[in-house]
Scaffold this active site. Structure first.
Site, mmCIF file in Angstrom:
data_model
loop_
_atom_site.group_PDB
_atom_site.id
_atom_site.type_symbol
_atom_site.label_atom_id
_atom_site.label_comp_id
_atom_site.label_asym_id
_atom_site.label_seq_id
_atom_site.Cartn_x
_atom_site.Cartn_y
_atom_site.Cartn_z
ATOM 1 N N ASN A 196 -5.215 76.774 19.757
ATOM 2 C CA ASN A 196 -5.477 77.930 20.441
ATOM 3 C C ASN A 196 -6.831 78.247 19.649
ATOM 4 O O ASN A 196 -6.784 78.827 18.534
ATOM 5 C CB ASN A 196 -4.489 78.967 20.386
ATOM 6 C CG ASN A 196 -4.966 80.343 20.551
ATOM 7 O OD1 ASN A 196 -5.872 80.554 21.063
ATOM 8 N ND2 ASN A 196 -3.984 81.511 20.174
ATOM 9 N N LYS A 243 -8.772 80.642 20.138
ATOM 10 C CA LYS A 243 -9.068 82.173 20.075
ATOM 11 C C LYS A 243 -10.360 82.498 20.376
ATOM 12 O O LYS A 243 -11.147 81.886 21.351
ATOM 13 C CB LYS A 243 -8.507 82.854 18.566
ATOM 14 C CG LYS A 243 -7.349 82.365 18.234
ATOM 15 C CD LYS A 243 -6.442 83.014 17.211
ATOM 16 C CE LYS A 243 -5.169 82.547 16.821
ATOM 17 N NZ LYS A 243 -4.584 83.291 15.672
ATOM 18 N N HIS A 285 0.924 86.082 23.295
ATOM 19 C CA HIS A 285 0.531 85.954 21.877
ATOM 20 C C HIS A 285 0.567 87.062 21.058
ATOM 21 O O HIS A 285 0.237 88.287 21.710
ATOM 22 C CB HIS A 285 -0.835 85.404 21.954
ATOM 23 C CG HIS A 285 -1.327 84.682 20.548
ATOM 24 N ND1 HIS A 285 -1.660 85.697 19.492
ATOM 25 C CD2 HIS A 285 -1.304 83.710 19.978
ATOM 26 C CE1 HIS A 285 -2.017 84.876 18.495
ATOM 27 N NE2 HIS A 285 -1.813 83.768 18.681
ATOM 28 N N GLU A 306 -1.309 88.464 18.894
ATOM 29 C CA GLU A 306 -2.613 89.310 19.045
ATOM 30 C C GLU A 306 -2.920 90.098 20.314
ATOM 31 O O GLU A 306 -3.432 91.325 20.399
ATOM 32 C CB GLU A 306 -3.835 88.309 18.750
ATOM 33 C CG GLU A 306 -3.963 88.058 17.293
ATOM 34 C CD GLU A 306 -4.594 86.391 17.053
ATOM 35 O OE1 GLU A 306 -4.969 85.938 17.915
ATOM 36 O OE2 GLU A 306 -4.021 85.898 15.772
ATOM 37 N N GLU A 359 6.230 82.307 16.756
ATOM 38 C CA GLU A 359 5.219 82.444 15.912
ATOM 39 C C GLU A 359 5.457 83.726 15.146
ATOM 40 O O GLU A 359 4.875 84.823 15.776
ATOM 41 C CB GLU A 359 3.853 82.618 16.467
ATOM 42 C CG GLU A 359 3.472 81.460 17.692
ATOM 43 C CD GLU A 359 2.022 81.335 17.636
ATOM 44 O OE1 GLU A 359 1.407 80.475 17.478
ATOM 45 O OE2 GLU A 359 1.441 82.292 18.307
ATOM 46 N N GLY A 379 -2.339 83.120 10.686
ATOM 47 C CA GLY A 379 -3.788 83.446 10.232
ATOM 48 C C GLY A 379 -3.693 83.836 8.884
ATOM 49 O O GLY A 379 -4.822 84.127 8.220
ATOM 50 N N SER A 417 0.009 79.255 10.831
ATOM 51 C CA SER A 417 -0.615 78.597 9.578
ATOM 52 C C SER A 417 0.022 77.225 9.683
ATOM 53 O O SER A 417 -0.004 76.769 8.605
ATOM 54 C CB SER A 417 -0.294 79.198 8.248
ATOM 55 O OG SER A 417 -0.934 80.623 8.374
#
Ligand code: PGA
Length: 253
Positions: free
Chosen positions: A8, A10, A96, A98, A168, A174, A207
């Site tokens: 991904n 992003k 996701h 985010e 996730e 991240g 990560s």
């Protein structure tokens, strides 16, 4: 059970960099034995077409990072499922963290997007995961259960067969902090036993790096990875693909 390694990207790369990375990955996996492993990359919307051209005819799947639930209309900046399908996108990420956190995608929106993707003939990667405070409060399984039920309730068996789940944990995305194999394995087992049909691949994300991919890939119930930062460089994504392809999780077969 297919295994997946999905990158991904992003909101990263530029046009030339995206094409170069895609082409480099395509040549990098040519000589690899992928078995039944699937490799996919999710570039920004605006590079889907050029990246799609760079990987056309290769084993790499074109994946989109998001979608709008509506088929068309006055939704400035939005991209519909049929638009993605017309670019040969094979799979779309929905939910996701985010998107949930920064753009307000709640469970209802995620469910709508998921249905739009399936309706357009593409497959889905449904992301779920708890916040650190929720894990500390012992609510992580309940949170993930709520997210999965809200997204999948009411789907037919044929539709469910086109859904991959990505666990996730938000605190691992991240941050450089990875869920331990025990933490991830426990959640994957919980999802597999209680929340999805047998045979649904369950990916881990958060990560994932070359140094931890092997151990995670060997963990029963982990069927592959959704990779952010480490997918932006072939030197780190290719070894993760190797770990994914080399480990066949047969704990649930
Ligand atoms: P990360 O991102 O690998 O950079 O933690 C994972 C993701 O957001 O899917």
């Amino acid at each position: 059970m297919p295994r997946l390694a999905v990158g991904n990207w992003k909101m990263n790369t530029d046009r030339d960099g995206a094409i170069a990375l895609a082409a480099y990955l395509a040549s990098g996996i040519k000589s690899k034995h992928l078995g039944d492993a699937i490799v996919g990359i999710a570039p920004p919307f605006c590079f889907l077409e050029c990246v799609g051209q760079a990987i056309a005819g290769t084993a790499i799947e074109l994946i989109a990072q998001d979608v709008h639930a509506e088929p068309k209309g006055a939704f400035t900046s939005a991209v519909s499922a049929s638009m993605l399908a017309s670019l040969q996108v094979k799979r779309v990420i929905v939910g996701h963290s985010e998107r949930r956190k920064v753009f307000g995608d709640d469970d209802a929106k995620v469910a709508g997007k998921l249905r739009a993707v399936l309706g357009a003939g593409m497959d889905v990667i449904l992301c779920v995961g708890e916040q650190l405070s929720e894990r500390e409060a012992g609510q992580h399984q309940a949170v993930v259960e709520g997210q999965i039920k809200a997204a999948l309730d009411g789907l037919s068996a044929e539709e469910l067969a086109r859904v991959v789940v990505a666990y996730e944990p938000v605190w691992a995305i991240g941050t450089g902090v990875t869920a331990s194999p025990a933490q991830a394995g426990e959640m994957h087992e919980y999802i597999a036993k209680n929340l999805v049909p047998a045979g649904t691949p369950i990916l881990y994300g958060g990560s994932v790096k070359p140094k931890n991919a092997q151990e995670l890939a060997e963990t029963p119930g982990i069927d592959g990875f959704l990779v952010g930062g480490a997918s932006l460089k072939a030197e780190s994504f290719l070894p993760i693909i190797d770990s994914c392809a080399a480990n066949v999780s047969d704990s649930r077969s």
